[in-house]
Motif scaffolding. Sequence first.
Motif, PDB file in Angstrom:
ATOM      1  N   ARG A 188      -4.692   7.698   6.528  1.00 47.97           N
ATOM      2  CA  ARG A 188      -4.272   8.536   5.649  1.00 47.97           C
ATOM      3  C   ARG A 188      -4.825   8.109   4.359  1.00 47.97           C
ATOM      4  O   ARG A 188      -4.637   8.848   3.221  1.00 47.97           O
TER       5      ARG A 188
ATOM      6  N   GLU B 148       7.188   6.881   4.087  1.00 43.09           N
ATOM      7  CA  GLU B 148       5.811   6.821   5.016  1.00 43.09           C
ATOM      8  C   GLU B 148       6.298   6.324   6.280  1.00 43.09           C
ATOM      9  O   GLU B 148       5.882   6.582   7.281  1.00 43.09           O
TER      10      GLU B 148
ATOM     11  N   ALA C  16       0.797  -1.192  -0.082  1.00 41.51           N
ATOM     12  CA  ALA C  16      -0.074  -0.012  -0.152  1.00 41.51           C
ATOM     13  C   ALA C  16       0.961   1.246   0.075  1.00 41.51           C
ATOM     14  O   ALA C  16       0.485   2.176  -0.664  1.00 41.51           O
ATOM     15  N   ALA C  17       1.998   1.325   0.544  1.00 40.29           N
ATOM     16  CA  ALA C  17       3.003   2.335   0.700  1.00 40.29           C
ATOM     17  C   ALA C  17       3.383   2.408  -0.587  1.00 40.29           C
ATOM     18  O   ALA C  17       3.989   3.612  -0.911  1.00 40.29           O
TER      19      ALA C  17
ATOM     20  N   LEU D 284      -1.554   4.154   8.063  1.00 41.29           N
ATOM     21  CA  LEU D 284      -1.772   4.117   6.490  1.00 41.29           C
ATOM     22  C   LEU D 284      -3.194   4.019   6.108  1.00 41.29           C
ATOM     23  O   LEU D 284      -3.519   5.214   5.248  1.00 41.29           O
TER      24      LEU D 284
ATOM     25  N   ASP E 258       7.110   4.761  -1.578  1.00 42.77           N
ATOM     26  CA  ASP E 258       6.956   5.692  -0.831  1.00 42.77           C
ATOM     27  C   ASP E 258       7.209   5.051   0.757  1.00 42.77           C
ATOM     28  O   ASP E 258       7.020   5.726   1.631  1.00 42.77           O
TER      29      ASP E 258
ATOM     30  N   ARG F  90      -4.173   5.504   2.606  1.00 44.65           N
ATOM     31  CA  ARG F  90      -3.235   4.833   1.666  1.00 44.65           C
ATOM     32  C   ARG F  90      -3.456   3.461   1.719  1.00 44.65           C
ATOM     33  O   ARG F  90      -2.903   2.741   0.753  1.00 44.65           O
TER      34      ARG F  90
END
Length: 118
Positions: free
Chosen positions: A100, A71, A63-64, A97, A67, A102
């Motif tokens: 946010r 993250e 998912a990140a 996450l 980044d 994400r």
Amino acid sequence: MTDEMAAAQRRLAEAQGRLVAALVAGAEPPEGFDPERIRAQASSLVAKRRSVVARLRPDAAAAAGRDLAAEFAAYARSRSAPPPGYRTDADDFAAWLRERGRMPDPPRKPRWWSRLLP
């Protein structure tokens, strides 16, 4: 134990607390420590946590995406100390996450009794 020894132990405990805070919570390094070395070690500790978390929660790492390093560093900075265990750290990062936007919410598990309904 003498008062002098107790005072020395207290000073040592306080210095150790400041060192740990510098390593895991971004606090200023205690006097007598090289700030650059402390920052390098703190960065290394975050990278180790990130690596373990990515293995425990590959969904969060995915998912990140690209980044992940940034993250996870932001997540780690947002906490005063790491949670007590890598599994908790991984789950907390996934929740961070998700807050946010994400990472999607986990799928809901069907209730045991739903299979009995026609």
